[in-house]
Every structure is written in C-alpha cells, then in structure tokens.
Design a protein around this motif. Structure first.
Motif, PDB file in Angstrom:
ATOM      1  N   THR A  93      43.301  38.557  54.201  1.00 38.86           N
ATOM      2  CA  THR A  93      44.679  38.230  53.761  1.00 38.86           C
ATOM      3  C   THR A  93      45.013  39.600  53.845  1.00 38.86           C
ATOM      4  O   THR A  93      43.932  40.491  53.634  1.00 38.86           O
ATOM      5  CB  THR A  93      44.760  37.478  51.873  1.00 38.86           C
ATOM      6  OG1 THR A  93      45.994  36.992  52.067  1.00 38.86           O
ATOM      7  CG2 THR A  93      43.854  38.052  51.297  1.00 38.86           C
ATOM      8  N   ARG A  94      45.998  39.987  53.593  1.00 38.30           N
ATOM      9  CA  ARG A  94      47.124  41.389  53.317  1.00 38.30           C
ATOM     10  C   ARG A  94      48.016  40.748  52.055  1.00 38.30           C
ATOM     11  O   ARG A  94      48.731  41.951  51.664  1.00 38.30           O
ATOM     12  CB  ARG A  94      47.583  41.485  54.391  1.00 38.30           C
ATOM     13  CG  ARG A  94      47.067  42.154  55.659  1.00 38.30           C
ATOM     14  CD  ARG A  94      48.148  42.377  56.751  1.00 38.30           C
ATOM     15  NE  ARG A  94      48.529  43.547  56.264  1.00 38.30           N
ATOM     16  CZ  ARG A  94      48.123  44.333  56.830  1.00 38.30           C
ATOM     17  NH1 ARG A  94      46.962  45.034  56.850  1.00 38.30           N
ATOM     18  NH2 ARG A  94      48.599  45.710  56.213  1.00 38.30           N
ATOM     19  N   SER A  95      47.956  39.785  51.458  1.00 36.71           N
ATOM     20  CA  SER A  95      48.604  40.005  49.984  1.00 36.71           C
ATOM     21  C   SER A  95      48.106  39.630  48.985  1.00 36.71           C
ATOM     22  O   SER A  95      46.994  39.497  48.589  1.00 36.71           O
ATOM     23  CB  SER A  95      48.441  37.893  50.221  1.00 36.71           C
ATOM     24  OG  SER A  95      48.779  37.765  48.525  1.00 36.71           O
ATOM     25  N   PHE A  96      48.969  40.457  48.174  1.00 35.16           N
ATOM     26  CA  PHE A  96      48.231  41.345  46.453  1.00 35.16           C
ATOM     27  C   PHE A  96      48.260  40.675  45.696  1.00 35.16           C
ATOM     28  O   PHE A  96      46.757  40.751  45.709  1.00 35.16           O
ATOM     29  CB  PHE A  96      49.422  41.883  46.733  1.00 35.16           C
ATOM     30  CG  PHE A  96      48.430  42.814  45.495  1.00 35.16           C
ATOM     31  CD1 PHE A  96      47.896  44.188  45.720  1.00 35.16           C
ATOM     32  CD2 PHE A  96      49.766  42.996  43.711  1.00 35.16           C
ATOM     33  CE1 PHE A  96      47.933  44.286  43.778  1.00 35.16           C
ATOM     34  CE2 PHE A  96      49.041  43.062  42.570  1.00 35.16           C
ATOM     35  CZ  PHE A  96      48.203  44.519  42.597  1.00 35.16           C
ATOM     36  N   PRO A  97      48.597  39.273  45.676  1.00 31.34           N
ATOM     37  CA  PRO A  97      47.660  38.656  45.066  1.00 31.34           C
ATOM     38  C   PRO A  97      46.561  37.752  44.957  1.00 31.34           C
ATOM     39  O   PRO A  97      45.642  38.170  44.422  1.00 31.34           O
ATOM     40  CB  PRO A  97      49.041  36.969  44.821  1.00 31.34           C
ATOM     41  CG  PRO A  97      50.657  37.900  44.534  1.00 31.34           C
ATOM     42  CD  PRO A  97      49.703  39.305  45.924  1.00 31.34           C
ATOM     43  N   LEU A  98      46.472  37.194  46.748  1.00 32.41           N
ATOM     44  CA  LEU A  98      45.474  37.141  47.250  1.00 32.41           C
ATOM     45  C   LEU A  98      44.027  37.928  47.261  1.00 32.41           C
ATOM     46  O   LEU A  98      42.966  37.646  46.910  1.00 32.41           O
ATOM     47  CB  LEU A  98      45.741  36.255  48.221  1.00 32.41           C
ATOM     48  CG  LEU A  98      46.311  34.782  48.349  1.00 32.41           C
ATOM     49  CD1 LEU A  98      46.146  34.437  49.829  1.00 32.41           C
ATOM     50  CD2 LEU A  98      45.628  34.074  47.633  1.00 32.41           C
ATOM     51  N   ILE A  99      44.421  39.130  47.532  1.00 37.33           N
ATOM     52  CA  ILE A  99      43.779  40.535  46.881  1.00 37.33           C
ATOM     53  C   ILE A  99      42.801  40.700  45.398  1.00 37.33           C
ATOM     54  O   ILE A  99      41.675  40.517  45.490  1.00 37.33           O
ATOM     55  CB  ILE A  99      44.184  42.106  48.096  1.00 37.33           C
ATOM     56  CG1 ILE A  99      43.958  41.920  49.302  1.00 37.33           C
ATOM     57  CG2 ILE A  99      43.151  42.290  47.269  1.00 37.33           C
ATOM     58  CD1 ILE A  99      44.880  42.878  49.732  1.00 37.33           C
ATOM     59  N   CYS A 100      44.107  40.141  44.582  1.00 38.25           N
ATOM     60  CA  CYS A 100      43.563  40.388  43.733  1.00 38.25           C
ATOM     61  C   CYS A 100      42.651  38.671  42.900  1.00 38.25           C
ATOM     62  O   CYS A 100      41.320  39.226  42.180  1.00 38.25           O
ATOM     63  CB  CYS A 100      45.160  39.888  42.319  1.00 38.25           C
ATOM     64  SG  CYS A 100      45.532  41.841  42.458  1.00 38.25           S
ATOM     65  N   VAL A 101      43.047  37.732  43.395  1.00 42.68           N
ATOM     66  CA  VAL A 101      42.079  36.452  42.888  1.00 42.68           C
ATOM     67  C   VAL A 101      40.568  36.864  43.976  1.00 42.68           C
ATOM     68  O   VAL A 101      39.497  36.824  43.378  1.00 42.68           O
ATOM     69  CB  VAL A 101      42.160  35.767  44.342  1.00 42.68           C
ATOM     70  CG1 VAL A 101      41.746  34.165  43.639  1.00 42.68           C
ATOM     71  CG2 VAL A 101      44.189  35.230  42.969  1.00 42.68           C
ATOM     72  N   ALA A 102      40.872  37.539  45.475  1.00 46.07           N
ATOM     73  CA  ALA A 102      39.170  37.785  45.625  1.00 46.07           C
ATOM     74  C   ALA A 102      38.318  38.498  45.235  1.00 46.07           C
ATOM     75  O   ALA A 102      36.900  38.282  45.018  1.00 46.07           O
ATOM     76  CB  ALA A 102      39.698  38.432  47.292  1.00 46.07           C
ATOM     77  N   LEU A 103      39.283  40.042  44.175  1.00 49.77           N
ATOM     78  CA  LEU A 103      38.249  40.408  44.005  1.00 49.77           C
ATOM     79  C   LEU A 103      37.550  39.915  42.640  1.00 49.77           C
ATOM     80  O   LEU A 103      36.929  40.261  41.910  1.00 49.77           O
ATOM     81  CB  LEU A 103      39.251  41.774  43.306  1.00 49.77           C
ATOM     82  CG  LEU A 103      39.799  42.648  44.500  1.00 49.77           C
ATOM     83  CD1 LEU A 103      40.089  43.642  43.980  1.00 49.77           C
ATOM     84  CD2 LEU A 103      38.002  43.366  45.334  1.00 49.77           C
ATOM     85  N   GLY A 104      38.787  39.039  42.416  1.00 52.09           N
ATOM     86  CA  GLY A 104      38.228  38.333  41.004  1.00 52.09           C
ATOM     87  C   GLY A 104      37.020  37.611  41.495  1.00 52.09           C
ATOM     88  O   GLY A 104      36.100  37.868  40.445  1.00 52.09           O
ATOM     89  N   LEU A 105      37.056  36.463  42.142  1.00 55.19           N
ATOM     90  CA  LEU A 105      36.296  36.002  42.422  1.00 55.19           C
ATOM     91  C   LEU A 105      34.364  36.725  43.355  1.00 55.19           C
ATOM     92  O   LEU A 105      33.143  36.570  42.633  1.00 55.19           O
ATOM     93  CB  LEU A 105      36.063  35.375  43.729  1.00 55.19           C
ATOM     94  CG  LEU A 105      37.345  34.566  43.936  1.00 55.19           C
ATOM     95  CD1 LEU A 105      37.572  33.960  45.277  1.00 55.19           C
ATOM     96  CD2 LEU A 105      36.758  33.290  42.982  1.00 55.19           C
ATOM     97  N   ILE A 106      35.160  38.208  43.776  1.00 53.97           N
ATOM     98  CA  ILE A 106      33.600  38.766  43.694  1.00 53.97           C
ATOM     99  C   ILE A 106      33.269  39.593  42.488  1.00 53.97           C
ATOM    100  O   ILE A 106      31.674  39.548  42.579  1.00 53.97           O
ATOM    101  CB  ILE A 106      34.111  40.082  44.802  1.00 53.97           C
ATOM    102  CG1 ILE A 106      34.419  39.963  45.982  1.00 53.97           C
ATOM    103  CG2 ILE A 106      33.127  41.047  44.840  1.00 53.97           C
ATOM    104  CD1 ILE A 106      35.301  41.044  47.021  1.00 53.97           C
ATOM    105  N   ALA A 107      34.040  39.600  41.330  1.00 55.81           N
ATOM    106  CA  ALA A 107      33.547  40.349  40.310  1.00 55.81           C
ATOM    107  C   ALA A 107      32.486  39.166  39.790  1.00 55.81           C
ATOM    108  O   ALA A 107      31.512  39.217  38.698  1.00 55.81           O
ATOM    109  CB  ALA A 107      34.851  40.675  39.069  1.00 55.81           C
ATOM    110  N   VAL A 108      33.047  38.079  39.090  1.00 51.06           N
ATOM    111  CA  VAL A 108      32.656  36.595  38.565  1.00 51.06           C
ATOM    112  C   VAL A 108      30.879  36.472  39.485  1.00 51.06           C
ATOM    113  O   VAL A 108      30.136  36.902  38.840  1.00 51.06           O
ATOM    114  CB  VAL A 108      33.774  35.760  38.757  1.00 51.06           C
ATOM    115  CG1 VAL A 108      32.769  34.124  38.980  1.00 51.06           C
ATOM    116  CG2 VAL A 108      34.412  35.485  37.710  1.00 51.06           C
ATOM    117  N   GLY A 109      30.749  36.365  41.200  1.00 55.25           N
ATOM    118  CA  GLY A 109      29.817  36.128  41.200  1.00 55.25           C
ATOM    119  C   GLY A 109      28.437  37.638  41.208  1.00 55.25           C
ATOM    120  O   GLY A 109      27.936  37.265  41.063  1.00 55.25           O
TER     121      GLY A 109
END
Length: 427
Positions: A93-109
């Motif tokens: 994705t190049r969507s900023f909100p989805l990038i934030c979601v992705a980084l949140g998932l990486i942080a949780v994992g």
C-alpha cells in the motif's frame, strides 16, 4: 556446550534471528521509503516511527504475561502471523493510514516475539550451567539479524522495486510461522500456564515499580541516551541517502576487495549504518572486560558522554569518513554503558524483586521512543528538508545539536543522580 541445549531453544533463537532480520531490514530503510517515495514529511514520519517503536518496548510487558498464561507456541503463531500480515501490508500500500496500520501490526507482532524467545531460553536452560550459553546464543542471533537484514534489504532494493524489501521481511516471518506450527515444542506445561501472571498482576507489579522514585528518575534520565540511538536508525539513513557520496566509498573499497563483482552496488545507507552492529559484535567483549572494574554509574556517565560527543562528526560534515568516525565513537559509548544500565537497574531493586525491575527497565526505552523521534523529525524538517526545498544549504549543526542537547541533559542528570539521588553505597 552448545550440544547440551535442547532443540526447542534452537528453534526459538532461529525465530529470533529471522524476526530481527526482517525488522532491521525494514526499519533502516523505512525513513527513505516514507519520506522520499511516499512523500510523508519528516516531522510526521518522526511521530509515526516514535509511536510504533515505543509500542515495541511497552507491549512486551503484557505480551509476556499472556504467553506465560496461554503458552509459548500459540504466542509464536500469533506473533508471526501478525508480522507476516504487517510486512505484507506495508509492501502493498501507499496509503498513509494503512501504512500506520501495518507498522502497528509489526509492533504488536514484534512485542510478542521478544519476551517469548527470552522466556523459552529461561525455561529450557539451567541456572549456572546452560543458561549463560543459551542467552549468549540468543544475543548472537539478535546481532546477526541486525547485520544480515540491512545487507539483504540493500540487495533487494538495488535489484528490484523498493516495496519488495518489505515482502522479503514478510516471507521471512511466514517461514517462521511454519516453524512455529511444525517444529517448535511447547516448553510451558499446563500447570505452569495456570500459574502464570495475570494482566492484573502485571499492572500491580507496574505500580510497585513506579512507586520507587529512584528507579523512575533513573528511567527518565537515561531515556536521553536511548533517545539518541533513534537518530541512528530513524534519520541517519535519510541523511546519508541525501548528502553522503557512498558510491565513492564503495569504489574505494572495491579497489581493495572487489565486492561489486558478485554483489553489484551494495553500500546503501542501511549497510553503512550497520557498522554500529558490526563493531558491537567485534568489540563488546573486550570493552566490557576493559571497563568491568568501573563503578556502574561511572560507566553509564562516561558512555553517555562519549555517545553525545559522537554526533559532532556528522554535524560538521556529511563526508563518509567523518560520519563513519561518528558512528564508531557512538558505538564505543553504547558498548560502555548500555548493558551497565540494566545491571544498575538490578542492583537498585529490592533483592526479591530484581526480575520485576529488570522487566520494567525497558520503560526507559519506551519513554525515549515517545519523544525522541518526533523531536528529531521536527529538527530535520526545519533545518534540513525545508531549507533544501527553499534552495538553501541544510543546517546540520542545529539538527545534530538537538541530538546532543538530549544527550547533554542525560549526562547532567546522571551526574546529579549519582551525587544526590543514588543509594548511599553508590555515591
């Protein structure tokens, strides 16, 4: 000695290797990707980076308790499924909100992997026998991942599209998801899981620790040191990409060791910054031996001072040799004081609460990541990006001066802490 370690431990540390490889391959190119390819402002990037990395140091307090309660195998499965999804989304994705979601998932994992691996090492080794070897192997895998990940990321983004760096990280985590499902054996019995910490117990421990004003003050002061390291990971790649001629350095190295014959272009900013990890692998043991007789607070003060002055070098010039000198000086400071901080946290804890205090010592890194990357982002935006956009020369001294201000406050704070706040035996 390594033969005495059980297969479950080897399975866990291999998962740590691949998780760190995936993370460092991503994080050292994240700023370049978001700012130069997606178009996010450095000050916004600083906030996003800070919040996501802060979560990596806070969530393990909860994730570790959940792993003890429900089992390490389910924890690894959830962690690597989450990481795989996060990295895949980041590369899609190049969507900023989805990038934030992705980084949140990486942080949780990532926050689940950290306590689960260390817990596996503890539960599958014996105190005074195989445990030092087990944790030595664990830290070896952490550093190996920190070295391999950026090199792999450089090769991927030099030969293909940038987004495939994140897909490689996703593939590494997907492979470990399979290992968690197939090869990892649960080290926690059903009885031990029933006796594990509840979330309520975690919160009670937190209140207990935060009630020790000396400990809390130390966490706040030393967060200045941990904050400085984030400029290395978050903003130095951007700085090097824009202002340092790494191709000339690569050509000079190639005249001695012809690496480009088989690797092609390889000296990207993420590889250059890996000099820090390489020096730690090579020099941590001798530096620890050389400073072992120093008082712990003295080592922390000296290491933080050395780390602070290291940023004078890139402030004066973006020339590769000057920046490399700064990274080398920083690494020496880091090796002198980082481990001694955790040692000191253990010594000021009540004897029956050492493990609890060591667990909550990571709140210092949590705090550092909350304020340091946003601060660096504001400085980089003001003194570098905005000036370049206005066709003016970037001002590196104010930017790195802001980094050194953080370190200087930590140095003064440690000196005053040692004089007035430390337990009497440490003054």
């Amino acid at each position: 000695m390594f033969r005495q370690l059980p297969p479950t431990l080897y399975s866990a540390v291999v998962m740590e290797l691949f998780e760190r490889l995936a993370y460092y391959g991503m994080v050292l190119v994240l700023g370049i990707y978001l700012v130069e390819h997606i178009g996010i402002r450095p000050d916004v990037y600083g906030v996003v980076y800070g919040v996501s990395t802060a979560a990596l140091y806070f969530l393990p307090l909860i994730a570790g308790a959940l792993a003890d309660r429900f089992g390490y195998k389910p924890a690894f499965v959830v962690a690597f499924a989450t990481l795989t999804g996060g990295y895949a989304l980041l590369g899609s994705t190049r969507s900023f909100p989805l990038i934030c979601v992705a980084l949140g998932l990486i942080a949780v994992g990532g926050s689940i992997v950290k306590p689960t691996v260390s817990g596996t090492v503890t539960r599958t080794t014996k105190e005074g026998s195989t445990r030092p070897v087990g944790f030595g192997l664990y830290y070896m895998m952490v550093n190996a991942g920190a070295l391999i990940g950026p090199v792999l990321a450089a090769q991927v983004r030099n030969r293909t599209e940038f987004r495939y760096v994140f897909w490689v990280s996703a593939a590494a985590c997907a492979l470990m998801l399979v290992q968690a499902l197939v090869a990892f054996r649960e080290p926690v019995s059903a009885e031990e899981r029933r006796a594990g910490k509840s979330i309520g117990r975690v919160l009670r421990d937190m209140l207990l620790v935060l009630g020790n004003w000396r400990f809390v003050l130390l966490l706040v002061i030393f967060s200045g040191f941990w904050g400085m390291i984030q400029v290395l990971f978050a903003f130095m790649p951007l700085y090097l990409q824009s202002f340092t001629d790494l191709l000339a350095v690569e050509a000079a190295i190639d005249r001695v060791v012809p690496l480009t014959r088989w690797a092609g272009h390889w000296l990207n900013p993420e590889v250059f910054i890996s000099l820090d990890a390489l020096l730690i692998v090579l020099l941590q043991a001798p530096i620890s031996a050389a400073t072992r007789r120093w008082r712990t607070l003295t080592a922390m003060l000296v290491g933080t001072s050395v780390g602070t002055v290291a940023w004078i070098a890139p402030a004066l010039s973006p020339a590769a040799g000057v920046v490399a000198l700064g990274i080398c000086v920083w690494s020496v400071g880091e090796m002198i004081c980082s481990a001694r901080f955790f040692e000191y946290c253990g010594t000021i804890a009540p004897p029956d609460q050492v493990a609890v205090y060591l667990g909550y010592s990571f709140l210092s890194l949590f705090l550092a990541n909350l304020y340091a990357p946003p601060w660096f982002g504001l400085l980089y935006q003001r003194f570098v990006t905005d000036r370049v956009a206005a066709h003016a020369a970037p001002q590196f001294i104010p930017f790195f001066g802001g980094v050194m201000l953080m370190g200087g406050l930590a140095v003064v704070g440690l000196a005053l802490y040692g004089r007035f706040a430390a337990p009497a035996r440490d003054r």
